[in-house]
Motif scaffolding. Structure first.
Motif, PDB file in Angstrom:
ATOM      1  N   THR A 146       0.984  -1.030   0.089  1.00  0.00           N
ATOM      2  CA  THR A 146       0.013  -0.035   0.089  1.00  0.00           C
ATOM      3  C   THR A 146       0.718   1.327   0.023  1.00  0.00           C
ATOM      4  OG1 THR A 146       0.041   0.092   2.182  1.00  0.00           O
ATOM      5  CG2 THR A 146      -1.862  -1.172   1.092  1.00  0.00           C
ATOM      6  N   PHE A 147       0.276   2.188  -0.546  1.00  0.00           N
ATOM      7  CA  PHE A 147       1.028   3.296  -0.668  1.00  0.00           C
ATOM      8  C   PHE A 147       0.143   4.815   0.377  1.00  0.00           C
ATOM      9  CE2 PHE A 147       2.751   1.196  -4.063  1.00  0.00           C
ATOM     10  CZ  PHE A 147       3.906   1.520  -4.196  1.00  0.00           C
ATOM     11  N   GLU A 148       0.535   5.682   0.916  1.00  0.00           N
ATOM     12  CA  GLU A 148       0.122   6.754   1.396  1.00  0.00           C
ATOM     13  C   GLU A 148      -0.459   7.866   0.368  1.00  0.00           C
ATOM     14  OE1 GLU A 148      -1.138   7.492   4.550  1.00  0.00           O
ATOM     15  OE2 GLU A 148      -0.208   5.519   5.248  1.00  0.00           O
ATOM     16  N   PRO A 149      -1.576   7.998   0.420  1.00  0.00           N
ATOM     17  CA  PRO A 149      -2.274   9.080  -0.553  1.00  0.00           C
ATOM     18  C   PRO A 149      -1.391  10.305  -0.540  1.00  0.00           C
ATOM     19  CG  PRO A 149      -3.892   8.424   1.176  1.00  0.00           C
ATOM     20  CD  PRO A 149      -2.787   7.888   1.476  1.00  0.00           C
TER      21      PRO A 149
ATOM     22  N   SER B 111      -1.214   5.837  -4.837  1.00  0.00           N
ATOM     23  CA  SER B 111      -2.208   5.237  -3.766  1.00  0.00           C
ATOM     24  C   SER B 111      -3.368   4.707  -4.633  1.00  0.00           C
ATOM     25  CB  SER B 111      -2.404   6.081  -2.631  1.00  0.00           C
ATOM     26  OG  SER B 111      -3.208   7.105  -2.864  1.00  0.00           O
ATOM     27  N   ARG B 112      -3.997   5.569  -5.683  1.00  0.00           N
ATOM     28  CA  ARG B 112      -5.171   5.036  -6.446  1.00  0.00           C
ATOM     29  C   ARG B 112      -4.836   4.272  -7.272  1.00  0.00           C
ATOM     30  NH1 ARG B 112      -7.331  11.276  -7.152  1.00  0.00           N
ATOM     31  NH2 ARG B 112      -8.060  11.551  -4.796  1.00  0.00           N
ATOM     32  N   SER B 113      -3.546   4.082  -7.887  1.00  0.00           N
ATOM     33  CA  SER B 113      -3.539   3.240  -8.967  1.00  0.00           C
ATOM     34  C   SER B 113      -2.743   2.070  -8.776  1.00  0.00           C
ATOM     35  CB  SER B 113      -2.601   4.288 -10.233  1.00  0.00           C
ATOM     36  OG  SER B 113      -1.492   4.428  -9.919  1.00  0.00           O
TER      37      SER B 113
END
Length: 775
Positions: free
Chosen positions: A388-391, A454-456
């Motif tokens: 996961t990535f932070e927005p 974070s979205r893609s």
């Protein structure tokens, strides 16, 4: 073939034909030797039937009777002999009781007569069933429809002796595949199931009245089955036909006969007390506004959604859900296990007894789930959880923006309303899974476009190339909308070469400024809010060469982009096979499965409205049965099992109808596999899509192969199991035969064009405040 083989074949055929025609008896014959005429008939049978086998255990039965009546009796050879003699009361043993002849097996059995037989046979039911309760049960009538699961129920009912009359109905014959759950011998293959069941019951209890409906249940005989010679006290429905399931309940409800059904999955039992609650909805209201007349004219495929709705797929066992996916592929019929069927016989009989004894009054659906009741303490969680990535935060964007060189100072500042419209239009761009990976930062006449990973981040977005394509489409929308508003735009891609989170600097300028982009395609801005993905399958219509040429002109020659078309039906089908195979791989892969089912799909209107990204499942344009199958597949436990059995083979043809009915399939590629080329390719792809929309041509991306091929071309099979790598290598060669070119190119967009009606539903977009930041 020699003569002996011919003779053997003829003899076998002759004997088999005679056997199947003559061996349909299911009622035993009774001979009471105390009656002169019956004794003569018995003697004739014994003398004339050379294959007769006689079983005479009367003395043992009478000894059991003594023990049943006198539990404290301590037998010795002498006092037991006297007790038996007292029962015989001078009657010769061979004349006592009844001789029961079973014509199908040529067996003659000597038994005590009915009352004593029932007393002995049910003696070990006490006190779980008391004598008064037994007398009540012996007056009851039970009907059973369907004799696969129903055979187990019927035999258990007979063994427990919870009724005096049993009506059974089935039209089918026994096949070898039935023997995995139907208790019978192989010599019964080809016989009617109802004959097999009736014989088995007669061999357990010849005095139990069994009425056979050998044609099964129909509109014409259902009322007779329920009421003739006395109304049923209970109906146990175990048939396969959805029509008859509904019909039997409608008529049972009309006659106020209670119904129970065991589904032999997770021990599921349905109870519908039409005797106590005459207005109780059939199947607990699960089939709303559907009755027998509404079902009987539907074909099998049309009935599937109702059947799946009825069995409540989401509560079915994991293996049953796997089986639903595999129907018509690796299995031809819905599986049933002997253990579940036998359990169902036990549960149905237990529930039936308590209903008949007025000890159970409820309606509803219940589970006796052995998997849940007897299980390891810590169930394994198979849900894949990707990195996961932070927005991307505003502070992050401002920090990056501070490193961007200042513009020339002649930027135009649009009104806030114009800015909002332009960014809103940019946000209408297509993106992989509708993930909308863009964030726009506006300051002093310049917009910086950022990639929010974070979205893609996804399995299909190898090295962010799918996201770069989406961001390129957003740039194209941005420029077209600005031009429509009378503004010019100067575009710089990746203004910070060492930071690829910042995709572009978009500076507003006067429309006539020398550095702004050409307004050649400004008219396409009229279609920004009309462009959409169309996944319909329609009859194929050929596309004209002028239309193909018009679309091809959207690809600027100076960009190095290349557009290849396929219009041959055979090649379209081949592309469909490749797409289907790769799509299946993506869904079978843990990360790909997570992305599609848990990151991209929105399974309800409420979820779609709340998140405003991802794809509303109804935009997939799938028939009801396919939507249900998709819902089943989202369970990682199910897909884990499907992977283990190499299942879901039906997915290998899922995209065939879409591809084969296309007017054309196009592949847009760029010279290299680089971020800049994919951003530029995304702009061109969006231009093609908007032009198709203007021409009233439906458009659908088919980009699954472009998600996975790069992993074997540029990543040496990164994160792929060996079997997927091997299959992808084969599929890649097939793809290059249809779309020749270098492996080094950047394959940006694969899509189909076709003629179709407009879509009914579109995926939603993030709110403006979620993508635009103004400082």
């Amino acid at each position: 073939m020699d003569d002996s083989s011919n003779d053997l074949s003829k003899m076998i055929k002759s004997k088999t034909t005679i056997s199947l025609k003559a061996n349909q008896h299911y009622k035993p014959l009774f001979f009471r030797a105390s009656d002169k005429d019956e004794k003569q008939a018995l003697l004739h049978l014994i003398g004339s039937e050379p294959s007769l086998v006689i079983y005479d255990t009367l003395e043992q039965q009478l000894q059991e009777l003594v023990k049943c009546r006198f539990p404290a009796f301590v037998p010795t050879p002498e006092n037991m002999q006297k007790a038996v003699s007292d029962i015989l009361n001078g009657t010769p043993a061979e004349d006592y009781g009844v001789w029961v002849y079973y014509p199908w097996s040529k067996k003659l059995v000597h038994l005590t007569d009915e009352d004593e037989f029932i007393e002995i046979r049910t003696s070990r039911n006490k006190q779980k069933i008391t004598t008064p309760e037994l007398q009540t049960l012996l007056k009851k009538k039970i009907g059973i429809i369907g004799l696969s699961v129903g055979q187990s129920v019927a035999l258990t009912v007979a063994m427990e002796r919870i009724c005096g009359e049993l009506r059974i109905a089935d039209f089918d014959t026994l096949e070898l595949t039935n023997v995995n759950r139907i208790r019978t011998g192989l010599h019964n293959l080809g016989l009617p199931k109802i004959v097999i069941a009736a014989r088995e019951i007669a061999e357990i209890d010849p005095f139990l009245k069994v009425v056979c409906y050998t044609s099964g249940i129909t509109e014409d005989n259902i009322d007779s089955f329920l009421t003739e010679n006395g109304k049923l006290d209970l109906l146990i429905e175990e048939c396969d036909s959805l029509d008859i399931k509904v019909l039997s309940r409608q008529r049972a409800k009309a006659h106020q006969v209670p119904v129970i059904m065991d589904t032999n999955d997770r021990g599921m039992v349905d109870i519908e007390r039409y005797d106590l609650t005459p207005d109780y909805p059939i199947f607990h209201g699960l089939l709303k506004n559907i009755d027998y007349n509404g079902l009987k004219n539907l074909d099998t495929k049309q009935k599937i959604p109702f059947l799946l709705q009825l069995i409540s797929v989401n509560t079915a066992s994991k293996r049953s859900r796997v089986s639903l996916i595999e129907l018509g592929s690796s299995i031809g019929n819905f599986p049933q296990l002997a253990s579940s069927v036998v359990l169902g016989g036990a549960v149905a009989t237990d529930v039936a007894r308590r209903i008949l004894l007025n000890q159970l009054h409820i309606s509803g659906r219940f589970h006796i789930d052995l998997d849940a009741m007897i299980a390891d303490e810590q169930p394994v969680d198979h849900l894949y959880r990707p990195k996961t990535f932070e927005p991307l935060r505003l502070d992050d964007m401002l920090s990056i923006a501070a490193a961007v060189p200042a513009d020339a100072g002649d930027a135009v500042q649009p009104s806030f309303e114009t800015l909002k419209k332009i960014v809103t239009d940019a946000g209408l761009a297509p993106s992989s899974g509708n993930d909308q990976p863009w964030r726009f930062l506006y300051k002093d006449g310049r917009v910086l476009l950022f990639h929010d990973i974070s979205r893609s981040y996804s399995f299909g977005d190898y090295r962010n190339m799918a996201a770069y394509t989406s961001l390129g489409s957003a740039i194209e929308n941005f420029v077209l909308s600005a031009q429509q508003s009378g503004l010019g735009v100067s575009t710089t891609l990746f203004p910070l070469k060492d930071n690829q989170q910042l995709i572009a600097s978009l500076t507003f300028a006067d429309a006539n400024h020398k550095d702004v982009e050409s307004n050649e395609f400004t008219g396409l801005a009229d279609y920004l809010d009309k462009r959409c993905t169309n996944r319909k399958v329609t009859q194929r219509q050929a596309i004209s060469l002028p239309d193909l040429d018009k679309l091809s002109k959207m690809v600027p020659w100076f960009s190095g982009a290349n557009l290849q078309w396929v219009t041959d039906v055979h090649q379209l089908t081949q592309v469909g096979k490749i797409i289907s195979a790769v799509d299946r791989m993506r869904l079978m892969h843990p990360h790909g499965h997570y992305d599609f089912f848990h990151r991209e799909m929105r399974w309800s209107d409420k979820e779609a409205m709340e998140k405003r990204n991802g794809m509303d499942v109804h935009t997939l344009e799938l028939p009801p049965e396919a939507l249900i199958a998709l819902n089943i597949m989202k369970d990682p436990e199910v897909i884990k099992t499907v992977r283990e059995i190499d299942g879901a083979q039906a997915l290998r043809s899922a995209s065939l109808p879409h591809a084969a009915t296309s007017s054309a399939i196009g592949l847009l590629s760029m010279p290299s596999y680089t971020p800049a080329d994919f951003v530029i390719g995304g702009r061109i792809a969006q231009r093609l899509w908007l032009q198709s929309t203007e021409m009233n041509i439906a458009f659908q991306p088919l980009i699954a192969p472009l998600y996975l091929f790069p992993r074997i071309i540029f990543g040496n099979g990164e994160d792929l199991p060996p079997y997927m790598i091997d299959e992808l290598q084969i599929l890649r060669q097939q793809f290059l035969q249809i779309f020749p070119g270098s492996n080094e190119r950047g394959e940006v967009f694969l899509f189909r064009i076709f003629k179709a009606a407009d879509v009914e539903k579109r995926s939603l977009r993030l709110k403006l405040e979620d993508i635009l930041h103004v400082v």
